[in-house]
Scaffold this motif. Structure first.
Motif, PDB file in Angstrom:
ATOM      1  N   LYS A  96       0.802  -1.221  -0.076  1.00  0.00           N
ATOM      2  CA  LYS A  96      -0.035   0.084  -0.102  1.00  0.00           C
ATOM      3  C   LYS A  96       0.862   1.026   0.089  1.00  0.00           C
ATOM      4  O   LYS A  96       0.573   2.075  -0.679  1.00  0.00           O
ATOM      5  N   LEU A 156       1.172   4.095  -2.965  1.00  0.00           N
ATOM      6  CA  LEU A 156       0.998   5.609  -2.505  1.00  0.00           C
ATOM      7  C   LEU A 156       2.239   6.435  -2.962  1.00  0.00           C
ATOM      8  O   LEU A 156       1.711   7.666  -3.460  1.00  0.00           O
ATOM      9  N   ASN A 198       1.418  10.426  -3.521  1.00  0.00           N
ATOM     10  CA  ASN A 198       0.405  10.777  -2.414  1.00  0.00           C
ATOM     11  C   ASN A 198       0.934  10.517  -1.047  1.00  0.00           C
ATOM     12  O   ASN A 198       0.742   9.542  -0.361  1.00  0.00           O
ATOM     13  N   GLU A 237       0.755  12.370   1.664  1.00  0.00           N
ATOM     14  CA  GLU A 237       0.011  12.445   3.101  1.00  0.00           C
ATOM     15  C   GLU A 237      -0.864  11.249   3.265  1.00  0.00           C
ATOM     16  O   GLU A 237      -1.092  10.706   4.327  1.00  0.00           O
ATOM     17  N   ALA A 238      -1.252  10.476   2.448  1.00  0.00           N
ATOM     18  CA  ALA A 238      -2.086   9.279   2.258  1.00  0.00           C
ATOM     19  C   ALA A 238      -1.128   8.305   2.709  1.00  0.00           C
ATOM     20  O   ALA A 238      -1.542   7.389   3.779  1.00  0.00           O
ATOM     21  N   ALA A 290      -0.817   8.571   6.673  1.00  0.00           N
ATOM     22  CA  ALA A 290      -1.970   8.213   7.328  1.00  0.00           C
ATOM     23  C   ALA A 290      -2.075   6.499   7.189  1.00  0.00           C
ATOM     24  O   ALA A 290      -2.641   6.122   8.400  1.00  0.00           O
ATOM     25  N   GLU A 291      -1.512   6.052   6.268  1.00  0.00           N
ATOM     26  CA  GLU A 291      -1.398   4.660   6.332  1.00  0.00           C
ATOM     27  C   GLU A 291      -0.629   4.110   7.226  1.00  0.00           C
ATOM     28  O   GLU A 291      -0.894   3.170   7.896  1.00  0.00           O
TER      29      GLU A 291
END
Length: 276
Positions: free
Chosen positions: A109, A113, A118, A120-121, A124-125
């Motif tokens: 993942k 990302l 991405n 920021e994502a 968050a992950e």
């Protein structure tokens, strides 16, 4: 900015101190429990002829036979319990370090990302995953954002800064994972050596039985040989379990290290490719 890492460092030091206290308490407690098991379980009078643990064990009575191995059996039982306790403790710690979900899925993942830019994502992950691996990767991602916003750094300097951040974060996390492994590794040798000590003392008793009053004392001979063999078997059991668990734990740590290296490389490559 120079003082920012201190809270994390203090947290790691606190965790290390707690682990040291745990190790200090576990070993003597396990030895004491070993003596209790040897004295009151293996040495229960019902395991012996005429309900007297000074007599020979009942036929095919393994607890009574083990009791005749002497006090060294108690020490070896304590070491066996120590190996089990530390193995379980390390499995729990390493399991938490992996995070809440599958480590392989998490890395896939994050890499996806990163490839899509991405950041920021991806952070968050990491927050969702938690654990040592996620902490290291998040540190690298934070540094990624910092150097990207810093117009005074060129691409080469930024890449070095990201790599350094990942290395420093890894250096903070790895000691926690490897802690107490040295105890398990030491038990590999200690179990065998103490078992050998019991073997020697048992054989001394056996030969003393042969020399008693110029005629062989069969009971003393049997007790001596029993002590020798029981201690040998128990010592080998301790060492075998310790080396198996040590290899299992180190392989799990290697897997975490590989995941960190893989994610760190992806972060660096993503930055390099997007800032050509």
């Amino acid at each position: 900015m120079a003082n920012a890492p201190k809270p994390a460092t203090v947290k790691k030091e606190s965790s290390s101190s707690a682990s040291n206290v745990f190790a200090t308490l576990v070993i003597p407690i396990c030895i004491v429990i070993g003596f209790v098991i040897w004295k009151y379980v293996l040495g229960d009078p019902s395991n012996f002829i005429d309900n007297n643990n000074e007599n020979l064990p009942l036929p095919n009575n393994y607890p009574g036979t083990a009791y005749k191995g002497g006090p060294i059996v108690a020490v070896l039982i304590g070491l066996l319990l120590t190996t089990i306790v530390f193995s379980i403790e390390r499995l729990i710690v390493i399991g938490k370090a992996s995070g809440k979900s599958s480590l392989d899925t998490f890395i896939i993942k994050v890499k996806g990302l990163l490839n899509s830019g991405n950041i920021e994502a991806a952070k968050a992950e990491c927050d969702k995953q938690q654990g040592s691996v996620a902490n290291v990767i998040k540190s690298g991602l934070k540094k990624y954002s910092e150097v990207e916003a810093d117009t005074n750094m060129d691409v080469e300097q930024s890449i070095v800064a990201i790599q350094k951040e990942v290395e420093e974060a890894t250096a903070l996390e790895m000691p926690m994972l490897e802690q107490n492994l040295t105890i398990i590794a030491t038990l590999v040798s200690i179990g065998t050596l103490i078992g050998l000590l019991g073997t020697v003392t048992g054989m001394i008793r056996a030969f003393a039985g042969l020399a008693n009053s110029g005629a062989p004392d069969q009971a003393a001979l049997a007790v001596g040989i029993s002590e020798a063999l029981i201690n040998t078997m128990t010592g080998i059991s301790v060492s075998t379990l310790a080396i198996i668990m040590y290899n299992i734990l180190t392989s799990k740590i290697d897997k975490l290290t590989y995941a960190i290296d893989e994610a760190g490389f992806s972060i660096v490559q993503t930055y390099a490719s997007s800032h050509k």
